[in-house]
Design a protein around this motif. Structure first.
Motif, PDB file in Angstrom:
ATOM      1  N   UNK A 153      52.793  27.606 -14.809  1.00 55.45           N
ATOM      2  CA  UNK A 153      51.349  27.379 -14.963  1.00 55.45           C
ATOM      3  C   UNK A 153      50.917  26.109 -14.241  1.00 55.45           C
ATOM      4  N   UNK A 154      51.712  25.020 -14.374  1.00 49.48           N
ATOM      5  CA  UNK A 154      51.362  23.744 -13.746  1.00 49.48           C
ATOM      6  C   UNK A 154      51.403  23.845 -12.229  1.00 49.48           C
ATOM      7  N   UNK A 155      52.418  24.507 -11.703  1.00 46.21           N
ATOM      8  CA  UNK A 155      52.551  24.639 -10.252  1.00 46.21           C
ATOM      9  C   UNK A 155      51.445  25.517  -9.695  1.00 46.21           C
ATOM     10  N   UNK A 156      51.160  26.621 -10.357  1.00 47.12           N
ATOM     11  CA  UNK A 156      50.121  27.533  -9.876  1.00 47.12           C
ATOM     12  C   UNK A 156      48.737  26.899  -9.886  1.00 47.12           C
ATOM     13  N   UNK A 157      48.505  25.977 -10.802  1.00 50.13           N
ATOM     14  CA  UNK A 157      47.196  25.321 -10.885  1.00 50.13           C
ATOM     15  C   UNK A 157      47.121  24.081  -9.990  1.00 50.13           C
ATOM     16  N   UNK A 158      48.182  23.815  -9.234  1.00 50.80           N
ATOM     17  CA  UNK A 158      48.168  22.692  -8.309  1.00 50.80           C
ATOM     18  C   UNK A 158      48.408  21.342  -8.935  1.00 50.80           C
ATOM     19  N   UNK A 159      48.883  21.337 -10.179  1.00 54.96           N
ATOM     20  CA  UNK A 159      49.083  20.063 -10.859  1.00 54.96           C
ATOM     21  C   UNK A 159      50.443  19.435 -10.546  1.00 54.96           C
ATOM     22  N   UNK A 160      51.391  20.246 -10.084  1.00 52.29           N
ATOM     23  CA  UNK A 160      52.739  19.758  -9.812  1.00 52.29           C
ATOM     24  C   UNK A 160      53.136  20.126  -8.390  1.00 52.29           C
ATOM     25  N   UNK A 161      53.598  19.129  -7.637  1.00 52.75           N
ATOM     26  CA  UNK A 161      54.055  19.344  -6.265  1.00 52.75           C
ATOM     27  C   UNK A 161      55.445  19.975  -6.254  1.00 52.75           C
ATOM     28  N   UNK A 162      56.332  19.513  -7.139  1.00 51.30           N
ATOM     29  CA  UNK A 162      57.718  19.970  -7.146  1.00 51.30           C
ATOM     30  C   UNK A 162      58.321  19.708  -8.521  1.00 51.30           C
ATOM     31  N   UNK A 163      59.298  20.537  -8.894  1.00 50.60           N
ATOM     32  CA  UNK A 163      60.027  20.225 -10.120  1.00 50.60           C
ATOM     33  C   UNK A 163      61.503  20.049  -9.783  1.00 50.60           C
ATOM     34  N   UNK A 164      62.158  19.171 -10.510  1.00 48.96           N
ATOM     35  CA  UNK A 164      63.578  18.879 -10.340  1.00 48.96           C
ATOM     36  C   UNK A 164      64.264  19.125 -11.679  1.00 48.96           C
ATOM     37  N   UNK A 165      65.349  19.902 -11.671  1.00 51.82           N
ATOM     38  CA  UNK A 165      66.054  20.185 -12.915  1.00 51.82           C
ATOM     39  C   UNK A 165      66.999  19.035 -13.272  1.00 51.82           C
ATOM     40  N   UNK A 166      67.154  18.854 -14.554  1.00 54.38           N
ATOM     41  CA  UNK A 166      68.032  17.800 -15.085  1.00 54.38           C
ATOM     42  C   UNK A 166      69.406  18.400 -15.416  1.00 54.38           C
ATOM     43  N   UNK A 167      70.463  17.592 -15.188  1.00 56.04           N
ATOM     44  CA  UNK A 167      70.475  16.261 -14.581  1.00 56.04           C
ATOM     45  C   UNK A 167      70.232  16.361 -13.073  1.00 56.04           C
ATOM     46  N   UNK A 168      69.488  15.419 -12.524  1.00 57.90           N
ATOM     47  CA  UNK A 168      69.105  15.517 -11.124  1.00 57.90           C
ATOM     48  C   UNK A 168      70.125  14.827 -10.218  1.00 57.90           C
ATOM     49  N   UNK A 169      70.127  15.273  -8.983  1.00 59.21           N
ATOM     50  CA  UNK A 169      70.932  14.659  -7.923  1.00 59.21           C
ATOM     51  C   UNK A 169      70.060  13.593  -7.266  1.00 59.21           C
ATOM     52  N   UNK A 170      70.451  12.298  -7.313  1.00 59.28           N
ATOM     53  CA  UNK A 170      69.616  11.238  -6.737  1.00 59.28           C
ATOM     54  C   UNK A 170      69.247  11.483  -5.277  1.00 59.28           C
ATOM     55  N   UNK A 171      70.182  12.031  -4.497  1.00 56.49           N
ATOM     56  CA  UNK A 171      69.896  12.290  -3.080  1.00 56.49           C
ATOM     57  C   UNK A 171      68.811  13.355  -2.938  1.00 56.49           C
ATOM     58  N   UNK A 172      68.927  14.407  -3.764  1.00 58.65           N
ATOM     59  CA  UNK A 172      67.913  15.456  -3.721  1.00 58.65           C
ATOM     60  C   UNK A 172      66.557  14.913  -4.143  1.00 58.65           C
ATOM     61  N   UNK A 173      66.539  14.101  -5.191  1.00 62.58           N
ATOM     62  CA  UNK A 173      65.275  13.535  -5.666  1.00 62.58           C
ATOM     63  C   UNK A 173      64.655  12.636  -4.613  1.00 62.58           C
TER      64      UNK A 173
END
Length: 321
Positions: free
Chosen positions: A116-136
């Motif tokens: 819902x957040x992505x479709x409404x333009x509120x979120x540019x990207x999501x990162x799953x936890x635990x995250x990879x610092x390089x990817x982030x």
């Protein structure tokens, strides 16, 4: 014999280089939001070298920080927080800061909220936890590039619209039944608004004597001290733009009383000429070191040429009356 057009181009190039010398890359601002102190510290350490990193332990605190600090380039927010979910917090930032890039940290169980957040333009990207610092870091870098592009295009559009309005205002004053004083005031107001000045003065010149004036001020009353300014006399005598982009660093100007008293830190003086006669001077003033782009300088030069024609027509109308 020197070519007048070459002289103008050289003058604009010199002034452009002076303005460009002010431009220094600044660290973009980032806001990180997480209710876990360890995560906040990790995000801070990851980005502190490349960003001014602001930290908040909840969405409520984050909104307070944004209200105090203003727009940031990137927000990284955890999704699962007490009081307010990350997506709810980010949605509250959209109306005030539409260009900010929003990244959310989440587990796999929050898919419905994310869609819902992505479709409404509120979120540019999501990162799953635990995250990879390089990817982030990579995601944040792309987000900042997108943010910079949005801001650049928005600013270019604003400038283009404002500059078109300025040129239209100058042309319209030639055809309107304005008095000379009203004409000067209308044009001074337009220049002041378009170039976001703290003050603007448009003053007629007869020989080296300053006469009728139009004054724009963004913050109340503006004192007219052009007759005391050596840059103004140089502009009139040479018929070329004169500029001080950072008065405090200019030994010839730093101790002059009117700069000290008014707090003016940047000053551009444009002689308004027609057929080799100086008709007026245009003074653009900022209470901070200030940079103008090359296209803004060319707009000022072009509009000054049009203004010279308009003032000549107005003067002839006044003499005719």
């Amino acid at each position: 014999m020197s070519n007048p057009i070459d002289n103008v181009d050289n003058n604009l190039d010199t002034i452009s280089r002076q303005f460009m010398s002010l431009e220094r890359p600044k660290k973009p601002k980032m806001l990180v939001v997480d209710d876990e102190p360890d995560n906040l510290d990790l995000l801070y350490r990851t980005f502190r070298r490349d960003f001014i990193v602001l930290r908040a332990e909840s969405g409520v605190v984050a909104l307070e920080i944004l209200a105090a600090e203003g727009e940031v380039a990137v927000i990284i927010s955890d999704q699962r927080m007490p009081e307010m979910k990350g997506t709810e917090f980010l949605s509250k930032t959209v109306p005030t800061f539409p260009d900010t890039m929003r990244i959310i940290l989440t587990g796999f169980t929050d898919v419905e909220d994310l869609v819902e957040a992505i479709n409404s333009g509120q979120v540019y990207k999501y990162i799953t936890k635990p995250w990879d610092p390089s990817e982030l870091k990579s995601v944040v870098q792309r987000a900042v590039e997108t943010y910079d592009l949005l801001k650049q295009r928005t600013e270019e559009l604003r400038r283009a619209q404002a500059q078109t309005m300025l040129l239209q205002t100058i042309v319209q004053t030639a055809h309107a039944g304005f008095t000379l004083e009203t004409c000067l005031q209308t044009i001074a107001d337009a220049y002041g608004a378009v170039f976001l000045t703290d003050g603007c003065i448009l003053q007629l010149v007869t020989g080296t004597t300053l006469g009728t004036v139009g004054i724009y001020s963004a913050n109340g009353t503006l004192t007219n001290w052009l007759a005391l300014d050596p840059l103004v006399q140089t502009a009139i005598a040479s018929q070329t733009m004169q500029v001080a982009v950072n008065v405090a660093s200019n030994p010839a100007l730093a101790d002059i009383p009117h700069y000290l008293d008014t707090g003016i830190q940047a000053h551009l003086i444009v002689p308004i000429t027609f057929q080799s006669e100086t008709l007026a001077v245009l003074s653009l003033q900022w209470q901070r070191p200030h940079a103008l782009s090359e296209d803004e300088l060319h707009t000022i030069h072009l509009s000054a040429q049009q203004l010279g024609i308009v003032l000549t027509c107005k003067r002839q109308q006044t003499v005719g009356v």
